[in-house]
Write an enzyme that holds these catalytic residues in place. Structure first.
Site, PDB file in Angstrom:
ATOM      1  N   HIS A 212      52.828  69.786  61.403  1.00 32.94           N
ATOM      2  CA  HIS A 212      53.734  69.238  62.408  1.00 32.94           C
ATOM      3  C   HIS A 212      54.789  68.322  61.784  1.00 32.94           C
ATOM      4  O   HIS A 212      55.965  68.403  62.125  1.00 32.94           O
ATOM      5  CB  HIS A 212      52.917  68.466  63.453  1.00 32.94           C
ATOM      6  CG  HIS A 212      53.733  67.920  64.572  1.00 32.94           C
ATOM      7  ND1 HIS A 212      54.121  68.678  65.657  1.00 32.94           N
ATOM      8  CD2 HIS A 212      54.238  66.677  64.795  1.00 32.94           C
ATOM      9  CE1 HIS A 212      54.822  67.945  66.490  1.00 32.94           C
ATOM     10  NE2 HIS A 212      54.918  66.722  65.995  1.00 32.94           N
TER      11      HIS A 212
ATOM     12  N   ASP B 176      49.976  73.344  63.263  1.00 35.32           N
ATOM     13  CA  ASP B 176      50.319  72.314  64.247  1.00 35.32           C
ATOM     14  C   ASP B 176      49.526  72.565  65.525  1.00 35.32           C
ATOM     15  O   ASP B 176      49.535  73.684  66.046  1.00 35.32           O
ATOM     16  CB  ASP B 176      51.825  72.399  64.526  1.00 35.32           C
ATOM     17  CG  ASP B 176      52.337  71.349  65.488  1.00 35.32           C
ATOM     18  OD1 ASP B 176      51.533  70.535  65.983  1.00 35.32           O
ATOM     19  OD2 ASP B 176      53.558  71.340  65.750  1.00 35.32           O
TER      20      ASP B 176
ATOM     21  N   SER C 128      59.597  67.491  68.384  1.00 35.29           N
ATOM     22  CA  SER C 128      58.309  67.065  68.921  1.00 35.29           C
ATOM     23  C   SER C 128      58.468  66.479  70.327  1.00 35.29           C
ATOM     24  O   SER C 128      58.860  67.179  71.249  1.00 35.29           O
ATOM     25  CB  SER C 128      57.653  66.073  67.952  1.00 35.29           C
ATOM     26  OG  SER C 128      56.323  65.821  68.305  1.00 35.29           O
TER      27      SER C 128
END
Length: 316
Positions: A283, A253, A158
């Site tokens: 996610h 996501d 991320s």
């Protein structure tokens, strides 16, 4: 509406009512509370050492760094410089410890985790400065650290994947330490949030568009303009001469399409890319490590790392 369905294993990530991000300290406390009473894997086979890396002569900031390796490892090891996720405002040396331990035990490499400075108190470029400085530290001190500086990979999840991509761009542009591989897991790369997935996924579990908007506002600052490609790598116009790459995207996501686009642009620039899109995961899938898909993807990451180091070693 999307016809994608979520793997039921990730249902616990759905929160009703949805938590609104207003205070980064509240989010940090929630992360710490969720981690209480848990520990990664057994450390009996691990050697773990902590270091404080000096950021620069001007800033004099101490960057906490932790290095994991097998106790019985022989010789100079390949190294994965790993940056944790957390939206640039959460996370520390321990927030993705389980993954770091797993890589160190199974990917035949040392793993270096960095506690970079967090937004919004320390917006861009503080985190990137810390991450790049750690790369320089590993390069210059590789002999004393018993690391193979010809086999340095960067990776992250991320926001951490953003930092890995940005470090690779900086290393190329500054003709700095050589990076042999980048592993970008569910990467946050584009502050503009104009992709289809960014517009579509507003109420998906754990992390939707609203969380992405807060993440970027805190990282870039409230009045940011002329956004640097080192802050949002999707803005980079030239992706040539970057390291071989692995990109993992989650189907549910808001960041999905920017990861797919980045992989495509890398490929168009002549970079070797392995792309994996998993349609049924959100996610935050890695926060449910017991899920079959999470286990499979972690195993795949180990195999990808071992293959990248092996392939590069054969070329040397």
């Amino acid at each position: 509406m999307s016809n994608l369905s979520m793997d039921p294993a990730f249902a616990p990530l759905a929160k009703q009512p949805r938590v609104v991000l207003r205070d980064p300290n509240v989010a940090r406390e929630a992360l710490s509370a969720a981690r209480l009473g848990t520990r990664a894997l057994s450390e009996s086979d691990l050697e773990i050492k902590d270091y404080d890396v000096l950021s620069s002569d001007e800033e004099r900031v101490q960057i906490p760094v932790r290095i994991y390796r097998r106790k019985n490892a022989v010789g100079s090891l390949p190294v994965l410089l790993y940056f944790h996720g957390g939206g640039f405002f959460c996370g520390d040396l321990f927030s993705e410890e389980s993954q770091c331990v797993h890589y160190a035990l199974n990917a035949q490499c040392a793993v270096v985790c960095v506690a970079y400075r967090l937004a919004p108190e320390e917006p861009f470029p503080a985190a990137l400065t810390d991450c790049y400085r750690t790369l320089e530290f590993l390069w210059s001190e590789s002999r004393d650290l018993n690391l193979d500086r010809d086999l340095i990979a960067v990776g992250g999840s991320s926001a951490g994947a953003n930092l890995a991509a940005a470090v690779a761009l900086l290393a190329r542009d500054r003709m700095g330490p050589k990076i042999c591989f980048q592993m970008l897991l569910i990467p946050a790369l584009d502050d503009r949030l104009e992709t289809m997935s960014a517009r579509q996924f507003t109420d998906v579990p754990d992390f939707g568009r609203s969380e992405a908007e807060v993440m970027w506002r805190w990282y870039l600052g409230e009045h940011a303009h002329d956004i640097s490609p080192y802050a949002a790598p999707a803005r980079a116009k030239d992706l040539s001469h970057l390291p071989t790459s692995y990109v993992l995207c989650a189907g549910l996501d808001p960041l999905r399409d920017e990861g797919l686009d980045y992989a495509r642009h890398l490929t168009e620039a002549g970079v070797a890319v392995e792309l994996h899109l998993v349609p049924s995961i959100p996610h935050g899938f890695a926060s449910i490590p017991s899920a079959a898909i999470s286990k499979r993807l972690l195993k795949e990451q180990v195999e990808v790392l071992r293959g990248a180091f092996s392939s590069k070693s054969e070329q040397l």
